[in-house]
Design a protein around this motif. Structure first.
Motif, short mmCIF file in Angstrom:
data_model
loop_
_atom_site.label_atom_id
_atom_site.label_comp_id
_atom_site.label_asym_id
_atom_site.label_seq_id
_atom_site.Cartn_x
_atom_site.Cartn_y
_atom_site.Cartn_z
N GLU A 59 62.68 -51.09 -15.73
CA GLU A 59 62.08 -51.16 -14.91
C GLU A 59 61.98 -50.31 -13.42
OE1 GLU A 59 59.35 -54.56 -16.06
OE2 GLU A 59 59.46 -54.53 -14.06
N VAL A 60 61.60 -49.38 -12.93
CA VAL A 60 61.70 -48.94 -11.63
C VAL A 60 60.79 -49.46 -10.87
CG1 VAL A 60 60.81 -46.02 -10.39
CG2 VAL A 60 62.00 -46.55 -12.82
N HIS A 61 61.34 -49.67 -9.82
CA HIS A 61 60.47 -50.22 -8.67
C HIS A 61 60.41 -49.66 -7.14
CE1 HIS A 61 59.37 -54.33 -10.66
NE2 HIS A 61 59.72 -54.00 -11.12
N LEU A 62 59.53 -49.45 -6.68
CA LEU A 62 60.00 -48.49 -5.14
C LEU A 62 58.47 -49.35 -4.53
CD1 LEU A 62 59.80 -45.20 -4.82
CD2 LEU A 62 57.96 -46.44 -3.66
N LEU A 63 58.83 -49.58 -3.27
CA LEU A 63 58.22 -49.49 -2.17
C LEU A 63 57.62 -48.84 -1.13
CD1 LEU A 63 56.91 -52.63 -0.57
CD2 LEU A 63 59.53 -52.55 0.94
N THR A 64 56.08 -48.53 -1.02
CA THR A 64 56.03 -47.36 0.38
C THR A 64 54.91 -48.25 0.82
OG1 THR A 64 55.16 -45.31 -0.08
CG2 THR A 64 54.74 -47.21 -1.55
N HIS A 65 54.71 -47.38 1.81
CA HIS A 65 53.43 -47.86 2.49
C HIS A 65 52.31 -46.49 3.16
CE1 HIS A 65 55.24 -46.07 6.27
NE2 HIS A 65 56.33 -46.54 5.48
N HIS A 92 54.60 -51.10 -5.32
CA HIS A 92 54.59 -51.90 -4.63
C HIS A 92 54.06 -51.71 -2.87
CE1 HIS A 92 57.40 -55.39 -6.81
NE2 HIS A 92 57.22 -54.17 -7.26
N VAL A 93 52.77 -51.85 -2.03
CA VAL A 93 52.42 -51.54 -1.46
C VAL A 93 52.70 -52.54 -0.35
CG1 VAL A 93 50.30 -49.75 -0.56
CG2 VAL A 93 50.51 -49.77 -2.54
N GLN A 94 53.31 -51.79 0.99
CA GLN A 94 53.58 -52.52 2.14
C GLN A 94 52.38 -52.15 3.07
OE1 GLN A 94 55.01 -51.36 5.12
NE2 GLN A 94 54.66 -53.06 6.14
N GLY A 95 51.83 -52.96 3.80
CA GLY A 95 50.76 -53.13 4.72
C GLY A 95 49.48 -52.58 4.04
N ARG A 96 48.46 -52.18 5.05
CA ARG A 96 47.20 -51.69 4.13
C ARG A 96 46.78 -50.80 4.06
NH1 ARG A 96 43.08 -51.88 9.20
NH2 ARG A 96 43.48 -54.58 9.43
N ALA A 97 46.70 -50.47 3.08
CA ALA A 97 46.60 -49.14 2.20
C ALA A 97 45.66 -47.93 2.08
CB ALA A 97 46.61 -48.84 0.61
N THR A 98 45.11 -46.90 1.96
CA THR A 98 43.71 -46.05 2.64
C THR A 98 43.50 -46.11 0.65
OG1 THR A 98 45.28 -44.01 2.23
CG2 THR A 98 44.70 -44.77 4.72
N ILE A 115 51.21 -52.81 -7.21
CA ILE A 115 50.93 -54.07 -6.45
C ILE A 115 50.47 -54.02 -4.66
CG2 ILE A 115 51.86 -56.36 -6.27
CD1 ILE A 115 53.54 -56.32 -8.46
N PRO A 116 49.10 -54.87 -4.46
CA PRO A 116 49.54 -53.99 -2.65
C PRO A 116 49.20 -56.02 -2.10
CG PRO A 116 46.91 -55.32 -4.06
CD PRO A 116 48.16 -54.89 -5.07
N GLU A 117 49.77 -55.45 -1.26
CA GLU A 117 50.42 -56.89 -0.21
C GLU A 117 49.51 -57.71 -0.61
OE1 GLU A 117 51.93 -56.99 3.87
OE2 GLU A 117 52.43 -55.51 3.63
N ALA A 118 48.39 -58.46 -0.40
CA ALA A 118 47.86 -59.22 0.08
C ALA A 118 48.10 -59.69 -2.20
CB ALA A 118 46.39 -59.45 -0.02
N GLU A 119 48.37 -58.91 -2.51
CA GLU A 119 48.77 -60.51 -4.02
C GLU A 119 50.27 -60.11 -3.95
OE1 GLU A 119 49.26 -58.45 -8.42
OE2 GLU A 119 47.28 -57.85 -7.96
N ALA A 120 50.45 -59.11 -3.58
CA ALA A 120 52.33 -59.54 -3.11
C ALA A 120 52.17 -61.46 -2.66
CB ALA A 120 53.31 -59.06 -2.91
#
Length: 317
Positions: A59-65, A92-98, A115-120
């Motif tokens: 499974e591929v995982h990546l963290l972005t913002h 995985h979305v770090q911080g507030r996404a637009t 996966i938004p940060e609040a859920e994470a």
């Protein structure tokens, strides 16, 4: 609080002001060129991936913002294009996404798990508190990088976890990363860094933790057996004050300690390139490059232009 202090406080907490200052520091002309170049990935077709399933081989995982999601799209699309696989993808979305960012990611990776940060945060904090992993909890709250360690493992449902940083560009087929077995690999695979970048020295690791620390591990691109026991041991490593320093090296230090202790360290070939300076190998020999740290501007000056030069945009429907 006087008016000037109030203004300074308000500006320092304004997302738009921070973006303006970042663009000012980069230079308006260069920032404009970078955004135009990075945005060319939006003309490519969506990537067909498999849905996330329990027990998949990898499974591929990546963290972005919101500031680097376009480069993350170059990283992911160049990987899937040259690998020719449909590995499940978790972003995985770090911080507030637009809203625009989320719409674009969903449009280009329609079957990914986003996966938004609040859920994470809610999932990770609950899991860590239930197990009384107070040091991991503190470290995650203090360093964004800990999301790459904790969140990736907690959300991974496959046998292996392939983590890709948003500043990695692929130029050729990454054969070493193509996993078909559902049995855990014998070794974890890491990029070979230009130098040791850890929160403690090899001698400290050996003398104070009893671990022979493997040198020059870089976590910008790594293939691991997905194992929650890694987190349990990391909770113990964090009792060491130097290991627990909440900086950009904390996650890499913890991965290196665990894989070294378990004698599971394997290195990708040097054609999986990482360096603080210009590329010393011919680009046509590289499988990929991690444009980390001081080499980050080369992502725009070298990596993406090279992909365009070899026909990536025209080859990608």
């Amino acid at each position: 609080m006087d008016h000037l202090t109030t203004l300074n406080f308000s500006l320092s907490h304004s997302r738009f002001w921070r973006q303006f200052r970042d663009v000012q520091a980069e230079g308006f002309h260069r920032a404009s060129h970078r955004v135009r170049l990075w945005s060319r990935i939006l003309s490519t077709a969506p990537v067909a991936t498999e849905r996330v399933l329990d027990g998949a081989p990898v499974e591929v995982h990546l963290l972005t913002h919101r500031r680097d999601y376009l480069s993350a799209m170059w990283a992911l699309k160049s990987f899937y294009h040259y690998a020719g696989v449909r590995y499940p993808l978790v972003i995985h979305v770090q911080g507030r996404a637009t809203l625009r960012m989320i719409r674009r990611l969903r449009a280009h990776f329609p079957k990914c798990t986003l996966i938004p940060e609040a859920e994470a945060d809610a999932k990770a904090e609950r899991w860590l508190m239930e197990r009384r992993f107070s040091r991991l909890l503190t470290a995650r709250r203090a360093s964004i990088m800990m999301m790459k360690l904790i969140d990736f493992i907690l959300s991974c449902r496959a046998v292996h976890l392939l983590a890709i940083d948003s500043d990695v560009i692929f130029f050729r087929r990454p054969d070493e990363l193509l996993v078909v077995t559902k049995e855990p690999l014998e070794f974890d695979l890491f990029m070979h860094d230009a130098a040791n970048s850890y929160n403690l020295s090899e001698s400290q690791a050996l003398n104070e933790l009893g671990i022979k620390l493997s040198p020059r591990i870089n976590c910008g691109l790594m293939l691991l057996a997905c194992d929650e026991h890694r987190l349990a041991r990391c909770e113990e490593y964090l009792a060491h004050a130097d290991v627990a320093r909440a900086n950009g090296l904390i996650e890499q230090t913890l991965h290196a300690l665990y894989s070294s202790e378990q004698r599971r360290v394997g290195y990708l070939p040097d054609t999986y390139y990482v360096s603080p300076g210009k590329t010393t190998l011919p680009l046509d020999q590289l499988v990929c490059r991690h444009y980390a740290g001081s080499s980050r501007p080369l992502l725009t000056d070298e990596g993406i232009p090279r992909l365009i030069e070899i026909g990536f945009l025209s080859d990608t429907p």
